[in-house]
Design a protein around this motif. Structure first.
Motif, PDB file in Angstrom:
ATOM      1  N   UNK A   2       0.271  -1.219  -0.319  1.00 26.82           N
ATOM      2  CA  UNK A   2       0.593   0.040  -0.185  1.00 26.82           C
ATOM      3  C   UNK A   2       1.065   1.287   0.107  1.00 26.82           C
ATOM      4  N   UNK A   3       0.221   2.745  -0.727  1.00 25.29           N
ATOM      5  CA  UNK A   3       0.888   3.600  -0.091  1.00 25.29           C
ATOM      6  C   UNK A   3       0.629   4.568   0.834  1.00 25.29           C
ATOM      7  N   UNK A   4       1.132   5.084   1.483  1.00 26.40           N
ATOM      8  CA  UNK A   4       0.476   6.646   2.332  1.00 26.40           C
ATOM      9  C   UNK A   4       1.382   7.847   2.032  1.00 26.40           C
ATOM     10  N   UNK A   5       0.708   8.817   2.110  1.00 24.80           N
ATOM     11  CA  UNK A   5       1.644   9.889   2.248  1.00 24.80           C
ATOM     12  C   UNK A   5       1.575  10.760   3.209  1.00 24.80           C
ATOM     13  N   UNK A   6       3.290  10.763   3.481  1.00 25.35           N
ATOM     14  CA  UNK A   6       3.861  10.728   4.597  1.00 25.35           C
ATOM     15  C   UNK A   6       4.095  12.072   5.042  1.00 25.35           C
ATOM     16  N   UNK A   7       4.711  12.925   6.295  1.00 25.84           N
ATOM     17  CA  UNK A   7       5.408  14.062   6.463  1.00 25.84           C
ATOM     18  C   UNK A   7       5.909  13.491   8.002  1.00 25.84           C
TER      19      UNK A   7
END
Length: 96
Positions: A2-7
């Motif tokens: 899966x993909x996540x948008x991370x900071x």
């Protein structure tokens, strides 16, 4: 995977700006942070300050503007599938 948008953010600066990354199945937020700091994601540049930080809080949500705190020991894939793919790690400095 899966993909996540991370900071990743500290008290006074953003260590890693919002970036889309792949996450291994079965990984906890805590183990994901450890792998990031260890350099397991080659596209992410780890600065000296981040390499001496510890994970303080994990926020997750449908957008980067609407985040809720979650436990760092929860499974990334399970939580993201229910609450959104935007993940913000808040870190604190270790004392040395």
């Amino acid at each position: 995977m899966p993909l996540i948008n991370l900071t990743v953010s500290g008290a006074y600066k953003t260590h890693i700006p919002w970036t889309v990354i792949q996450v291994e199945t079965g990984q906890t937020f805590s183990s994901l942070f450890s792998k990031i700091v260890a350099g397991a994601h080659p596209r992410l540049v780890i600065d000296e300050e981040l390499s001496h930080s510890f994970l303080d809080k994990v926020h997750i949500g449908l957008t980067k503007y609407s985040l809720s705190i979650v436990d760092e020991q929860l499974n990334v894939n399970d939580v993201c599938s229910m609450f959104g793919q935007h993940v913000k790690f808040i870190v604190s400095q270790t004392i040395h």
